[in-house]
Scaffold this active site. Structure first.
Site, PDB file in Angstrom:
ATOM      1  N   THR A   1      -7.582   3.121  10.455  1.00 31.29           N
ATOM      2  CA  THR A   1      -8.859   2.732  11.051  1.00 31.29           C
ATOM      3  C   THR A   1     -10.047   3.384  10.319  1.00 31.29           C
ATOM      4  O   THR A   1      -9.876   4.335   9.562  1.00 31.29           O
ATOM      5  CB  THR A   1      -8.916   3.140  12.539  1.00 31.29           C
ATOM      6  OG1 THR A   1      -8.638   4.537  12.640  1.00 31.29           O
ATOM      7  CG2 THR A   1      -7.897   2.369  13.358  1.00 31.29           C
ATOM      8  N   CYS A   2     -11.238   2.850  10.590  1.00 31.72           N
ATOM      9  CA  CYS A   2     -12.484   3.396  10.051  1.00 31.72           C
ATOM     10  C   CYS A   2     -12.796   4.715  10.767  1.00 31.72           C
ATOM     11  O   CYS A   2     -12.601   4.794  11.966  1.00 31.72           O
ATOM     12  CB  CYS A   2     -13.648   2.441  10.278  1.00 31.72           C
ATOM     13  SG  CYS A   2     -13.397   0.799   9.570  1.00 31.72           S
ATOM     14  N   PRO A   3     -13.322   5.734  10.105  1.00 33.89           N
ATOM     15  CA  PRO A   3     -13.642   5.742   8.672  1.00 33.89           C
ATOM     16  C   PRO A   3     -12.529   6.346   7.808  1.00 33.89           C
ATOM     17  O   PRO A   3     -12.744   6.593   6.633  1.00 33.89           O
ATOM     18  CB  PRO A   3     -14.873   6.645   8.626  1.00 33.89           C
ATOM     19  CG  PRO A   3     -14.588   7.681   9.677  1.00 33.89           C
ATOM     20  CD  PRO A   3     -13.786   6.985  10.756  1.00 33.89           C
ATOM     21  N   THR A   4     -11.348   6.564   8.419  1.00 35.31           N
ATOM     22  CA  THR A   4     -10.264   7.193   7.641  1.00 35.31           C
ATOM     23  C   THR A   4      -9.908   6.357   6.406  1.00 35.31           C
ATOM     24  O   THR A   4      -9.673   6.893   5.314  1.00 35.31           O
ATOM     25  CB  THR A   4      -9.015   7.378   8.539  1.00 35.31           C
ATOM     26  OG1 THR A   4      -9.431   7.986   9.762  1.00 35.31           O
ATOM     27  CG2 THR A   4      -7.969   8.244   7.884  1.00 35.31           C
ATOM     28  N   ASN A   5      -9.888   5.007   6.586  1.00 40.04           N
ATOM     29  CA  ASN A   5      -9.536   4.142   5.450  1.00 40.04           C
ATOM     30  C   ASN A   5     -10.509   4.333   4.281  1.00 40.04           C
ATOM     31  O   ASN A   5     -10.093   4.417   3.117  1.00 40.04           O
ATOM     32  CB  ASN A   5      -9.454   2.679   5.886  1.00 40.04           C
ATOM     33  CG  ASN A   5     -10.595   2.260   6.794  1.00 40.04           C
ATOM     34  OD1 ASN A   5     -11.631   2.922   6.860  1.00 40.04           O
ATOM     35  ND2 ASN A   5     -10.408   1.154   7.498  1.00 40.04           N
TER      36      ASN A   5
END
Lengths: 316, 74
Positions: free
Chosen positions: B10-14
């Site tokens: 998921t954002c912002p991990t990606n």
């Protein structure tokens, strides 16, 4: 009359608000757009520590309010805040300190420099007496509208009008997928097709485009007028589109003049209620005479939120 | 060409994972990222573009996207 213990000029704009306790006041600070330097914040903290009772209040319109200030300390509070150019705000029937979102310098969603607009309005219109009631201005940088622009007497919302460079388009379809309003779809040639009537000027297509094939053809503010909250809320309605940033102060001044005239004798009545009474045509015509290229053809009266009333006790 | 699968992230991990991958390759190198539909494909390409990388293509597959980009100069 005895020599006053404090400089009464400091009280003129009205940012000193009586509290419940004897001799105690809240001092509302002037923080346009909710931004301040850390140095100023430190100074405010020091003044609050010295003259207050150990806490401050963050107001709903982005001010810091010093609590439990003894009126005998007003001059000292004003002088010490002044060392970091911090001024006191206002209350009453005046143009209030404008609110704004973070703007566009660091926030990737912001379309317009709302911080700059808030500062300019604060410098040029803050404290202007309306003669009738309070007058609030707010700036949202994009149609996400975190500052709830339509609940202000004059509310500004950042807007862009998109244009496509078809040669730069790689037909990825992201713009059509991202457009929540259904203004974009992919055509037979695998390029986006724009339905202008559905566009709300949010610029999501421009933001999402991986190749910058979409760009802003024009930029400015969508303006809604006549909003307020409180006992009888009204939602402001659309009066102008793509008002350039450099015309904002003149635009507000024009609305303000109309309000000052039309509310004559009405007492403590907000702009939205005067628009309902006078008819939106009157204000729209006034604005059209000065801002013909931005004013909309027609609008509706500020919107009464019917589901707020009647409350149960009123039905008895 | 290297392919980095960011599906299910998921954002912002990606985006941060994509940045870390890009740190390990030379400027001018082409790399592919697999991104979920929805917020990831709306946000990650735009953020990588803001960081100075060149987006070459974005292709829709079943329920996901393939983003091809060239690493920009630091």
């Amino acid at each position: 009359m005895a020599e006053p213990k404090i400089d009464l000029k400091n009280l003129k704009a009205g940012g000193f608000i009586k509290e419940r306790g004897k001799d105690l006041f809240t001092v509302r600070l002037r923080v346009p757009g909710g931004r301040m330097s850390v140095d100023r914040l430190s100074k405010i903290a020091a003044v609050a520590q010295k003259y207050g009772k150990g806490y401050v209040h963050l107001s709903v319109r982005q001010s810091i309010e010093l609590i439990n200030i003894n009126f005998a300390d007003f001059d000292a509070v004003v002088a010490e805040l002044g060392e970091e150019q911090q001024k006191v705000a206002s209350c009453g029937a005046r143009v209030r300190v404008p609110t704004a979102c973070g703007g566009c310098e660091y926030n990737p969603n912001g379309l317009v420099d709302t911080q700059k607009s808030a500062l300019e309005v604060d410098q040029k219109l803050f404290g202007t007496a309306t003669g009738h009631h309070k007058f609030k201005v707010g700036f949202a940088g994009c149609p996400f509208d975190c500052p709830k622009s339509a609940t202000n007497d004059v509310g500004f919302q950042g807007a862009v009008w998109p244009k496509l460079d078809a040669d730069g388009c790689i037909s990825c379809g992201l713009c059509a997928k991202s457009c929540t309003e259904g203004a974009l779809s992919m055509g037979a040639d695998n390029k986006p097709v724009f339905d202008a009537a559905k566009c709300i000027y949010c610029g999501d297509c421009i933001k999402v485009c991986p190749t910058s094939a979409w760009s802003a053809e024009k930029k400015g503010y969508t303006v809604r007028i006549g909003g307020k909250w409180g006992r009888r809320p009204l939602i402001g309605t659309l009066f102008a589109t793509f008002v350039p940033e450099e015309r904002v102060v003149d635009f507000i001044a024009c609305v303000l003049t109309w309000y000052q005239e039309k509310a004559e004798g009405a007492g403590r009545v907000r702009l939205g209620d005067i628009i309902i009474r006078e008819g939106w045509q009157s204000l729209l015509e006034r604005l059209r005479s000065e801002f013909p290229q931005y004013v909309v053809q027609e609008t509706i009266a500020p919107h009464v939120i019917q589901n707020q009333v009647p409350l149960p006790g009123q039905q008895a | 060409m290297q392919t980095i699968d960011l599906r299910g992230v998921t954002c912002p991990t990606n985006f941060v994972m994509a940045k870390l991958e890009l740190e390990d390759i030379e400027a001018g190198t082409t790399i592919e990222f697999l991104l979920d539909d929805g917020e990831p494909v709306k946000n990650v390409p735009r953020s990588l573009k803001d960081e100075g990388h060149k987006l070459l293509a974005l292709q829709e597959k079943d329920e996901y996207y393939v983003l091809t980009l060239e690493k920009g100069e630091d």
